[in-house]
Motif scaffolding. Structure first.
Motif, PDB file in Angstrom:
ATOM      1  N   ASN A  32       0.820  -1.209   0.000  1.00  0.00           N
ATOM      2  CA  ASN A  32       0.000   0.000   0.000  1.00  0.00           C
ATOM      3  C   ASN A  32       0.856   1.262   0.000  1.00  0.00           C
ATOM      4  N   GLN A  33       2.008   1.215   0.644  1.00  0.00           N
ATOM      5  CA  GLN A  33       2.891   2.386   0.628  1.00  0.00           C
ATOM      6  C   GLN A  33       3.332   2.711  -0.799  1.00  0.00           C
ATOM      7  N   ILE A  34       3.564   1.667  -1.594  1.00  0.00           N
ATOM      8  CA  ILE A  34       3.929   1.885  -2.996  1.00  0.00           C
ATOM      9  C   ILE A  34       2.740   2.448  -3.764  1.00  0.00           C
ATOM     10  N   ALA A  35       1.535   1.949  -3.479  1.00  0.00           N
ATOM     11  CA  ALA A  35       0.332   2.444  -4.151  1.00  0.00           C
ATOM     12  C   ALA A  35       0.140   3.934  -3.901  1.00  0.00           C
ATOM     13  N   VAL A  36       0.347   4.352  -2.665  1.00  0.00           N
ATOM     14  CA  VAL A  36       0.201   5.775  -2.335  1.00  0.00           C
ATOM     15  C   VAL A  36       1.183   6.608  -3.143  1.00  0.00           C
ATOM     16  N   LYS A  37       2.436   6.154  -3.236  1.00  0.00           N
ATOM     17  CA  LYS A  37       3.447   6.900  -3.971  1.00  0.00           C
ATOM     18  C   LYS A  37       3.104   6.987  -5.460  1.00  0.00           C
ATOM     19  N   LEU A  38       2.582   5.906  -6.024  1.00  0.00           N
ATOM     20  CA  LEU A  38       2.255   5.902  -7.448  1.00  0.00           C
ATOM     21  C   LEU A  38       1.090   6.840  -7.784  1.00  0.00           C
ATOM     22  N   VAL A  39       0.208   7.070  -6.809  1.00  0.00           N
ATOM     23  CA  VAL A  39      -0.949   7.935  -7.046  1.00  0.00           C
ATOM     24  C   VAL A  39      -0.625   9.413  -6.810  1.00  0.00           C
ATOM     25  N   LEU A  40       0.451   9.702  -6.073  1.00  0.00           N
ATOM     26  CA  LEU A  40       0.778  11.075  -5.693  1.00  0.00           C
ATOM     27  C   LEU A  40       0.843  12.060  -6.858  1.00  0.00           C
ATOM     28  N   PRO A  41       1.364  11.693  -8.038  1.00  0.00           N
ATOM     29  CA  PRO A  41       1.374  12.676  -9.135  1.00  0.00           C
ATOM     30  C   PRO A  41      -0.016  13.152  -9.548  1.00  0.00           C
ATOM     31  N   ASP A  42      -1.042  12.366  -9.279  1.00  0.00           N
ATOM     32  CA  ASP A  42      -2.403  12.737  -9.669  1.00  0.00           C
ATOM     33  C   ASP A  42      -3.251  13.239  -8.506  1.00  0.00           C
ATOM     34  N   ILE A  43      -3.048  12.670  -7.313  1.00  0.00           N
ATOM     35  CA  ILE A  43      -3.882  13.019  -6.163  1.00  0.00           C
ATOM     36  C   ILE A  43      -2.981  13.267  -4.956  1.00  0.00           C
ATOM     37  N   PRO A  44      -3.043  14.461  -4.339  1.00  0.00           N
ATOM     38  CA  PRO A  44      -2.214  14.758  -3.160  1.00  0.00           C
ATOM     39  C   PRO A  44      -2.527  13.815  -2.008  1.00  0.00           C
ATOM     40  N   PRO A  45      -1.608  13.689  -1.053  1.00  0.00           N
ATOM     41  CA  PRO A  45      -1.736  12.652  -0.017  1.00  0.00           C
ATOM     42  C   PRO A  45      -2.954  12.788   0.887  1.00  0.00           C
ATOM     43  N   MET A  46      -3.262  13.994   1.379  1.00  0.00           N
ATOM     44  CA  MET A  46      -4.391  14.140   2.283  1.00  0.00           C
ATOM     45  C   MET A  46      -5.707  13.843   1.577  1.00  0.00           C
ATOM     46  N   LEU A  47      -5.810  14.278   0.330  1.00  0.00           N
ATOM     47  CA  LEU A  47      -7.007  13.968  -0.455  1.00  0.00           C
ATOM     48  C   LEU A  47      -7.092  12.471  -0.732  1.00  0.00           C
ATOM     49  N   GLN A  48      -5.948  11.848  -0.950  1.00  0.00           N
ATOM     50  CA  GLN A  48      -5.936  10.391  -1.121  1.00  0.00           C
ATOM     51  C   GLN A  48      -6.564   9.703   0.076  1.00  0.00           C
ATOM     52  N   ALA A  49      -6.120  10.103   1.264  1.00  0.00           N
ATOM     53  CA  ALA A  49      -6.624   9.474   2.481  1.00  0.00           C
ATOM     54  C   ALA A  49      -8.113   9.724   2.657  1.00  0.00           C
ATOM     55  N   CYS A  50      -8.554  10.946   2.341  1.00  0.00           N
ATOM     56  CA  CYS A  50      -9.971  11.290   2.467  1.00  0.00           C
ATOM     57  C   CYS A  50     -10.822  10.480   1.486  1.00  0.00           C
ATOM     58  N   ILE A  51     -10.377  10.422   0.228  1.00  0.00           N
ATOM     59  CA  ILE A  51     -11.115   9.664  -0.788  1.00  0.00           C
ATOM     60  C   ILE A  51     -11.126   8.179  -0.438  1.00  0.00           C
ATOM     61  N   ARG A  52     -10.032   7.703   0.089  1.00  0.00           N
ATOM     62  CA  ARG A  52      -9.950   6.299   0.488  1.00  0.00           C
ATOM     63  C   ARG A  52     -10.991   5.968   1.549  1.00  0.00           C
ATOM     64  N   SER A  53     -11.107   6.810   2.569  1.00  0.00           N
ATOM     65  CA  SER A  53     -12.093   6.576   3.619  1.00  0.00           C
ATOM     66  C   SER A  53     -13.509   6.668   3.076  1.00  0.00           C
ATOM     67  N   ALA A  54     -13.752   7.674   2.210  1.00  0.00           N
ATOM     68  CA  ALA A  54     -15.087   7.839   1.638  1.00  0.00           C
ATOM     69  C   ALA A  54     -15.475   6.641   0.785  1.00  0.00           C
ATOM     70  N   GLY A  55     -14.509   6.045   0.090  1.00  0.00           N
ATOM     71  CA  GLY A  55     -14.791   4.874  -0.720  1.00  0.00           C
ATOM     72  C   GLY A  55     -14.935   3.603   0.094  1.00  0.00           C
ATOM     73  N   ALA A  56     -14.262   3.562   1.253  1.00  0.00           N
ATOM     74  CA  ALA A  56     -14.304   2.358   2.079  1.00  0.00           C
ATOM     75  C   ALA A  56     -15.591   2.252   2.893  1.00  0.00           C
ATOM     76  N   LEU A  57     -16.197   3.392   3.237  1.00  0.00           N
ATOM     77  CA  LEU A  57     -17.372   3.358   4.108  1.00  0.00           C
ATOM     78  C   LEU A  57     -18.525   2.544   3.520  1.00  0.00           C
ATOM     79  N   PRO A  58     -18.925   2.761   2.252  1.00  0.00           N
ATOM     80  CA  PRO A  58     -20.002   1.914   1.720  1.00  0.00           C
ATOM     81  C   PRO A  58     -19.617   0.439   1.633  1.00  0.00           C
ATOM     82  N   VAL A  59     -18.335   0.146   1.455  1.00  0.00           N
ATOM     83  CA  VAL A  59     -17.892  -1.255   1.438  1.00  0.00           C
ATOM     84  C   VAL A  59     -18.125  -1.882   2.806  1.00  0.00           C
TER      85      VAL A  59
END
Length: 317
Positions: A32-59
């Motif tokens: 997962n640490q690698i996944a976060v780094k690969l997404v950083l050019p498109d989505i900043p880290p704090m937004l990544q974490a926020c979107i991740r939580s928002a996507g996980a809640l319905p799951v």
């Protein structure tokens, strides 16, 4: 709590099924640490974490509904759940902000102060007693992680130390969340509900932190970034975190937390194959230290009878 209960709690070894699950969790979290780094050019880290939580809640809600979890039942978990959620959100704020100042290699070492905090808290709050050999096992595992990452490092200034301190704070909150889940009525709630408190409350916390940091998405994310965000939300948070809390309900918190020392080693291996980072002979020695430490921590007491696997009951609640 009787002395017999204390010994039983601390002496219970992880079952083969629990060990297999922990290996899978640690492998996932290391990648997962690698996944976060690969997404950083498109989505900043704090937004990544926020979107991740928002996507996980319905799951979580879907999994819980399929398993018959009662999310809105009054069971005394509201206040410990809110406390765990507050710590969960602040934990990721500290970790992601700390990464702005310190290196990822230093961060992963300082984050894994958590097993020591869990071990100490388990002794104070849960009556889980670790012997000298088990404390030595924790120390060996931490030394192995430090050796694998390459600590100490040069060029450490005040900003780096500030980042290190933030990461330590994140690790302490991670440990505190584990202890709250184990020591409060959250222990008797379905894992989806225990995690649901944390994920739900982390959304506004991380969203506010992203806004205060001025983070924005400036261009449409690539297919790879979108896929990795789905991986983080559905699998990492929605599934593996739920399994983690099921394990916390069933086994010694200190022994489970000690097992997470394997995570950064998996991360180093993933970095080698995906990010083409260099591996050294020190990594082999580090792996041996971690394995030896885990053996000492999880070595069963000869005076304690091994009970049937409690994970089967925990995951059916």
């Amino acid at each position: 709590m009787s002395s017999k209960q204390v010994i039983s709690s601390a002496g219970r070894p992880l079952s083969p099924g629990a060990i297999a699950l922990m290996l899978m969790l640690c492998f996932t979290w290391g990648f997962n640490q690698i996944a976060v780094k690969l997404v950083l050019p498109d989505i900043p880290p704090m937004l990544q974490a926020c979107i991740r939580s928002a996507g996980a809640l319905p799951v979580l809600l879907l999994i819980g509904r399929l398993r018959g979890a009662r999310f809105f039942e009054r069971d005394g978990t509201l206040w410990p759940g809110l406390l765990a959620g507050l710590m969960f959100g602040i934990e990721f704020v500290l970790i992601y902000q700390g990464l702005r100042f310190t290196t990822a290699s230093r961060a992963v070492v300082f984050l894994y102060c958590a097993p020591f905090v869990v071990a100490l808290g388990s002794f104070q709050l849960l009556g889980e007693r670790l012997g000298a050999a088990q404390w030595g096992g924790l120390a060996l595992s931490f030394l192995g992680v430090a050796l694998a990452i390459g600590v100490p490092q040069a060029d450490v200034d005040s900003k780096v130390l500030l980042g290190d301190l933030m990461i330590v704070g994140g690790g302490i909150l991670w440990a505190a969340t584990t202890l709250v889940a184990k020591a409060s009525k959250l222990r008797f709630a379905p894992p989806e509900k225990a995690l649901g408190y944390q994920v739900a409350l982390s959304i506004p916390i991380l969203g506010l932190a992203a806004w205060l940091s001025g983070e924005t998405i400036t261009h449409p994310p690539s297919l790879l970034s979108t896929s990795l965000m789905a991986f983080q939300a559905v699998w990492v948070v929605g599934t593996t975190f739920t399994l983690w809390f099921a394990l916390v309900k069933a086994y010694s918190a200190s022994k489970l937390s000690a097992f997470t020392f394997i995570t950064p080693l998996f991360g180093v291996v993933a970095s080698y194959f995906i990010m083409h980072d260099r591996l050294s002979l020190a990594f082999g020695a580090a792996a041996l230290l971690v394995i030896a430490g885990l053996f000492l921590v999880n070595r069963p007491s000869p005076t304690v009878a091994v009970p049937s696997d409690p994970l089967l009951n925990a995951t059916k609640t």
